[in-house]
Structure formats: C-alpha cells, structure tokens
Design a protein around this motif. Structure first.
Motif, PDB file in Angstrom:
ATOM      1  N   GLY A  60       0.822  -1.200   0.000  1.00 36.85           N
ATOM      2  CA  GLY A  60       0.000   0.000   0.000  1.00 36.85           C
ATOM      3  C   GLY A  60       0.855   1.249   0.000  1.00 36.85           C
ATOM      4  N   ALA A  61       0.233   2.392   0.170  1.00 31.17           N
ATOM      5  CA  ALA A  61       0.936   3.672   0.197  1.00 31.17           C
ATOM      6  C   ALA A  61       0.718   4.338   1.551  1.00 31.17           C
ATOM      7  CB  ALA A  61       0.434   4.582  -0.921  1.00 31.17           C
ATOM      8  N   ASN A  62       1.751   4.990   2.056  1.00 29.74           N
ATOM      9  CA  ASN A  62       1.604   5.768   3.283  1.00 29.74           C
ATOM     10  C   ASN A  62       1.953   7.224   3.014  1.00 29.74           C
ATOM     11  OD1 ASN A  62       4.490   6.059   3.435  1.00 29.74           O
ATOM     12  ND2 ASN A  62       4.599   4.041   4.386  1.00 29.74           N
ATOM     13  N   ALA A  63       1.805   8.044   4.013  1.00 26.69           N
ATOM     14  CA  ALA A  63       1.981   9.488   3.832  1.00 26.69           C
ATOM     15  C   ALA A  63       3.401   9.855   3.425  1.00 26.69           C
ATOM     16  CB  ALA A  63       1.605  10.229   5.117  1.00 26.69           C
ATOM     17  N   GLN A  64       4.370   8.954   3.658  1.00 24.03           N
ATOM     18  CA  GLN A  64       5.751   9.230   3.273  1.00 24.03           C
ATOM     19  C   GLN A  64       6.013   8.950   1.791  1.00 24.03           C
ATOM     20  OE1 GLN A  64       5.112   7.613   6.425  1.00 24.03           O
ATOM     21  NE2 GLN A  64       5.272   9.743   7.122  1.00 24.03           N
ATOM     22  N   HIS A  65       5.084   8.291   1.136  1.00 27.23           N
ATOM     23  CA  HIS A  65       5.247   7.997  -0.290  1.00 27.23           C
ATOM     24  C   HIS A  65       5.236   9.305  -1.074  1.00 27.23           C
ATOM     25  CE1 HIS A  65       4.676   6.215  -4.239  1.00 27.23           C
ATOM     26  NE2 HIS A  65       4.789   5.003  -3.715  1.00 27.23           N
ATOM     27  N   THR A  66       6.156   9.430  -2.029  1.00 27.66           N
ATOM     28  CA  THR A  66       6.301  10.696  -2.761  1.00 27.66           C
ATOM     29  C   THR A  66       5.052  11.084  -3.551  1.00 27.66           C
ATOM     30  OG1 THR A  66       7.334   9.480  -4.586  1.00 27.66           O
ATOM     31  CG2 THR A  66       8.801  10.464  -2.956  1.00 27.66           C
ATOM     32  N   PHE A 109       1.801  10.038  -2.601  1.00 31.55           N
ATOM     33  CA  PHE A 109       0.729   9.486  -1.771  1.00 31.55           C
ATOM     34  C   PHE A 109      -0.651  10.013  -2.178  1.00 31.55           C
ATOM     35  CE2 PHE A 109      -1.802   9.817   2.227  1.00 31.55           C
ATOM     36  CZ  PHE A 109      -2.049   8.456   2.387  1.00 31.55           C
ATOM     37  N   LYS A 110      -0.810  11.328  -2.241  1.00 37.43           N
ATOM     38  CA  LYS A 110      -2.126  11.908  -2.544  1.00 37.43           C
ATOM     39  C   LYS A 110      -2.591  11.530  -3.939  1.00 37.43           C
ATOM     40  CE  LYS A 110      -1.750  15.851   0.615  1.00 37.43           C
ATOM     41  NZ  LYS A 110      -1.736  17.332   0.739  1.00 37.43           N
ATOM     42  N   ASP A 111      -1.672  11.586  -4.907  1.00 38.09           N
ATOM     43  CA  ASP A 111      -2.049  11.223  -6.272  1.00 38.09           C
ATOM     44  C   ASP A 111      -2.447   9.759  -6.369  1.00 38.09           C
ATOM     45  OD1 ASP A 111      -1.631  13.749  -7.335  1.00 38.09           O
ATOM     46  OD2 ASP A 111       0.468  13.351  -7.832  1.00 38.09           O
ATOM     47  N   LEU A 112      -1.689   8.898  -5.731  1.00 36.94           N
ATOM     48  CA  LEU A 112      -1.994   7.465  -5.794  1.00 36.94           C
ATOM     49  C   LEU A 112      -3.364   7.155  -5.212  1.00 36.94           C
ATOM     50  CD1 LEU A 112       1.499   6.036  -4.825  1.00 36.94           C
ATOM     51  CD2 LEU A 112       0.326   5.639  -6.993  1.00 36.94           C
ATOM     52  N   LEU A 113      -3.697   7.773  -4.086  1.00 41.10           N
ATOM     53  CA  LEU A 113      -5.018   7.549  -3.496  1.00 41.10           C
ATOM     54  C   LEU A 113      -6.116   8.053  -4.426  1.00 41.10           C
ATOM     55  CD1 LEU A 113      -4.687   8.323   0.319  1.00 41.10           C
ATOM     56  CD2 LEU A 113      -4.700   6.111  -0.837  1.00 41.10           C
ATOM     57  N   GLN A 114      -5.888   9.190  -5.034  1.00 39.91           N
ATOM     58  CA  GLN A 114      -6.884   9.728  -5.962  1.00 39.91           C
ATOM     59  C   GLN A 114      -7.058   8.794  -7.160  1.00 39.91           C
ATOM     60  OE1 GLN A 114      -6.069  13.690  -7.364  1.00 39.91           O
ATOM     61  NE2 GLN A 114      -7.557  13.555  -9.029  1.00 39.91           N
ATOM     62  N   TRP A 115      -5.940   8.354  -7.735  1.00 45.29           N
ATOM     63  CA  TRP A 115      -6.007   7.458  -8.895  1.00 45.29           C
ATOM     64  C   TRP A 115      -6.630   6.118  -8.531  1.00 45.29           C
ATOM     65  CZ3 TRP A 115      -0.126   8.446  -9.915  1.00 45.29           C
ATOM     66  CH2 TRP A 115       0.051   9.740 -10.427  1.00 45.29           C
ATOM     67  N   ASN A 116      -6.533   5.737  -7.248  1.00 42.04           N
ATOM     68  CA  ASN A 116      -7.064   4.456  -6.789  1.00 42.04           C
ATOM     69  C   ASN A 116      -8.429   4.613  -6.117  1.00 42.04           C
ATOM     70  OD1 ASN A 116      -6.558   1.610  -6.699  1.00 42.04           O
ATOM     71  ND2 ASN A 116      -6.120   1.763  -4.514  1.00 42.04           N
ATOM     72  N   ARG A 117      -9.140   5.676  -6.480  1.00 44.41           N
ATOM     73  CA  ARG A 117     -10.512   5.932  -5.992  1.00 44.41           C
ATOM     74  C   ARG A 117     -10.570   6.067  -4.481  1.00 44.41           C
ATOM     75  NH1 ARG A 117     -13.506   1.217  -9.583  1.00 44.41           N
ATOM     76  NH2 ARG A 117     -12.662   1.833 -11.600  1.00 44.41           N
ATOM     77  N   GLY A 118      -9.492   6.622  -3.901  1.00 45.87           N
ATOM     78  CA  GLY A 118      -9.471   6.884  -2.474  1.00 45.87           C
ATOM     79  C   GLY A 118      -9.128   5.699  -1.604  1.00 45.87           C
ATOM     80  N   SER A 119      -8.882   4.556  -2.217  1.00 43.44           N
ATOM     81  CA  SER A 119      -8.613   3.341  -1.445  1.00 43.44           C
ATOM     82  C   SER A 119      -7.114   3.118  -1.281  1.00 43.44           C
ATOM     83  CB  SER A 119      -9.222   2.133  -2.156  1.00 43.44           C
ATOM     84  OG  SER A 119      -8.830   0.931  -1.518  1.00 43.44           O
ATOM     85  N   ASN A 120      -6.711   2.607  -0.118  1.00 46.13           N
ATOM     86  CA  ASN A 120      -5.327   2.221   0.099  1.00 46.13           C
ATOM     87  C   ASN A 120      -5.125   0.720  -0.130  1.00 46.13           C
ATOM     88  OD1 ASN A 120      -2.656   2.940   0.664  1.00 46.13           O
ATOM     89  ND2 ASN A 120      -2.836   2.241   2.783  1.00 46.13           N
ATOM     90  N   ARG A 121      -6.101   0.065  -0.700  1.00 46.27           N
ATOM     91  CA  ARG A 121      -5.958  -1.323  -1.136  1.00 46.27           C
ATOM     92  C   ARG A 121      -5.614  -1.306  -2.627  1.00 46.27           C
ATOM     93  NH1 ARG A 121     -10.217  -5.288  -0.805  1.00 46.27           N
ATOM     94  NH2 ARG A 121      -8.506  -6.781  -0.781  1.00 46.27           N
ATOM     95  N   PHE A 122      -4.430  -1.770  -2.953  1.00 49.93           N
ATOM     96  CA  PHE A 122      -3.936  -1.674  -4.320  1.00 49.93           C
ATOM     97  C   PHE A 122      -3.865  -3.045  -4.993  1.00 49.93           C
ATOM     98  CE2 PHE A 122      -2.701   2.353  -2.539  1.00 49.93           C
ATOM     99  CZ  PHE A 122      -2.744   3.236  -3.610  1.00 49.93           C
ATOM    100  N   HIS A 123      -4.704  -3.991  -4.574  1.00 51.33           N
ATOM    101  CA  HIS A 123      -4.614  -5.338  -5.122  1.00 51.33           C
ATOM    102  C   HIS A 123      -4.980  -5.399  -6.604  1.00 51.33           C
ATOM    103  CE1 HIS A 123      -8.746  -4.786  -3.797  1.00 51.33           C
ATOM    104  NE2 HIS A 123      -9.122  -5.787  -4.553  1.00 51.33           N
ATOM    105  N   ARG A 124      -5.701  -4.410  -7.110  1.00 54.03           N
ATOM    106  CA  ARG A 124      -6.052  -4.393  -8.531  1.00 54.03           C
ATOM    107  C   ARG A 124      -5.054  -3.579  -9.366  1.00 54.03           C
ATOM    108  NH1 ARG A 124     -11.302  -3.615  -6.195  1.00 54.03           N
ATOM    109  NH2 ARG A 124     -12.648  -5.427  -6.490  1.00 54.03           N
TER     110      ARG A 124
END
Length: 297
Positions: A117-123, A125-140
């Motif tokens: 997953g991604a945490n707040a230290q990820h460079t 982080f905000k973009d990844l959550l947005q691209w992943n529909r707000g979810s921190n589950r990245f299994h897809r």
C-alpha cells in the motif's frame, strides 16, 4: 523459497544475491531504475549463441511471475551445476545453445505498492489515493508509480491502443501514458533489448493459461510452431490474438520480425494466490524449458 507470502523488490534482491553467490556462472546487474529509483535487475546464465530474454511483473499485481522466474533460474542453474536433466532436457545442452537474460521484476514500484500500500511518506501518496478511488488497497493495481500501464507503453501502434482503451488519466490500469516510452521502466527494457539484440523474447503475465505469439502478421513463420510446442509442454492454449497493441511482445515482433511471446500463467484473479504456486510453476517451468529448446542446434 518455500512458504513465501509476498515477493517484492527486497526479496528479489536477496534471491539474486543467493543465486550469484551459489553459482559463479550466473551474473546479475541492472537495466535501469524505476520511477522511484529502484533498480530493475537482470540475471544472465548460459553460454550459447542464441539470445533469449524472459521478463515478468510488468504488471504490478502479477508479481508472482517474478517468483516463477527466479525459481526457474535457480532450478536451471542447479541442473547445470549437477549435470542433471532439466524438465526432460539436457541442462548442459541448453546452457551451451542459449544465453538467457531474465528481468524478473520490470515494475518494482508497482509491485511494492500492491503488497504494502501507500503511506503518507510515499512521494506520490495523494495522487496514488486519488487514482485508486481513495482506497489504500492496491490489489487491482497493474500500473507503475505514476499510474501508467507499462504494457501499453511500447511504440507498436501506441496511438491506436490509446484510442481503444479510452483511458486518458493515470490509474490502476490501461493508461498508456502521454507518449510511448515516457516511463523509465519501459524505456529501460527497450534499450536493454536493443543493446543485447535478442533472438527471441517471452513476457510472463497472469492469468488465463494462454500463449500469444503473433502481431499484425509481422511474426516469423516459426512463431506458430514454437507456440504450439510451448502449448504441448505446458497444457496452455496457443492463441492468435487480434485487437491488441503497444505491448512489449508487440513492439519486439514489429521491430525485429523475430519470435516474441506473451504467456498468461495460471488461472483465477490477480494477484494469484500463493497456495497454487507449485502447480503453476510446474506448467511454467516446462513451458520455459521448451522455449529454450526451441533455439536452433
């Protein structure tokens, strides 16, 4: 490697270290770096004139392919060292006929994202959550750390694939970027391929138990025959594929007019569960050994 639950960039580095220490005839290096600066590692074994290339984990949630390739390299090297048969073939003969370069994990950033997953230290982080529909589950998640699907990145009718996908922003899958080879992972793989002038390539994906071997009639005549041999060896189905562009196999065939294959290993939903690993490996190892045996004597 028994009992493995996840196989990410750190585990890959350790396995490559073990492999090269145990077998001095196996070498390793890097073809470049990912978006986040991780090395994209390769291993090489074999001393023959026919140059084969295998790669895996181009898609992040297909990381099991990295483990399959490392296991294959370990088993091949072990059979060579002990002069034992290798999936019904002479390991010594294959070693003397082929030089094999394996890139087990084309997309290390994406693999780590799927697993951790991604945490707040990820460079990003905000973009990844947005691209992943707000979810921190990245299994897809199939893409790299910039939300670009690396197997839609190659200059083989890239524009047509972009129109077909109709995905124009970063996301978990199917976004081909703003232009071909915009991503360092895809660019490094192309440069690596050009530099080593491979005679044939095979990209390992999941899932579906299928072998794709053609591209817009640019493939050489032996591609169909080789695909049928791989199918017999593995129990997979050789498929004539249409309506797909911009993949690594597509680019290789169109660029060199040499045999290129995409193999969809296993069956189910990505990421494939590890409890089926041994069965998948049995099929894939037989297929990869047959691929090496396809090289001219």
């Amino acid at each position: 490697m028994t009992g493995v639950k996840v196989f990410g960039p750190n585990e890959l580095a350790k396995e490559i270290g073990r492999l090269t220490r145990k077998y001095p005839f196996v070498s390793a290096g890097s073809i470049g770096r990912s978006v986040l600066g991780k090395p994209i590692s390769y291993i090489r074994l074999g001393a023959g004139p026919f140059r084969w290339h295998f790669n895996g984990a181009c898609h992040a949630n297909e990381w099991i392919t990295s483990l399959l390739l490392i296991r294959f390299a370990n088993d091949f090297a072990g059979s060579c060292a002990k002069r034992k048969p290798f999936w019904g073939k002479s390991a010594k003969d294959l070693f003397s006929r082929c030089s094999l370069w394996i890139v087990p994990m084309v997309n290390p950033d994406g693999v780590e994202l799927v697993q951790r997953g991604a945490n707040a230290q990820h460079t990003a982080f905000k973009d990844l959550l947005q691209w992943n529909r707000g979810s921190n589950r990245f299994h897809r998640w199939k893409a790299n750390a910039r939300g670009v699907d690396l197997n839609d990145q190659f200059p083989a009718n890239w524009e047509e694939e972009r129109r077909r996908r109709a995905i124009v922003t970063p996301g978990p899958r199917d976004y081909g970027g703003e232009k071909p080879l915009s991503e360092p992972e895809a660019s490094a793989l192309v440069e690596f391929t050009e530099q080593n002038d491979f005679n044939a390539v095979l990209a390992l994906h999941t899932q579906g138990e299928e072998i794709y071997w053609n591209y817009r009639n640019d493939e050489p005549p032996e591609s169909r025959e080789w695909a049928n041999r791989l199918a017999v060896a593995s129990g997979y189905r050789a498929v004539y594929l249409e309506g797909s562009d911009a993949g690594y196999k597509d680019w290789f065939i169109s660029r060199f007019r040499r045999p290129g294959f995409t193999v969809e290993a296993g069956w189910g939903h990505n990421p494939l569960p590890m409890d089926g690993f041994e069965e998948i490996y049995d099929d894939v190892a037989r297929l990869l050994a047959e691929a090496l045996d396809c090289s001219p004597t």
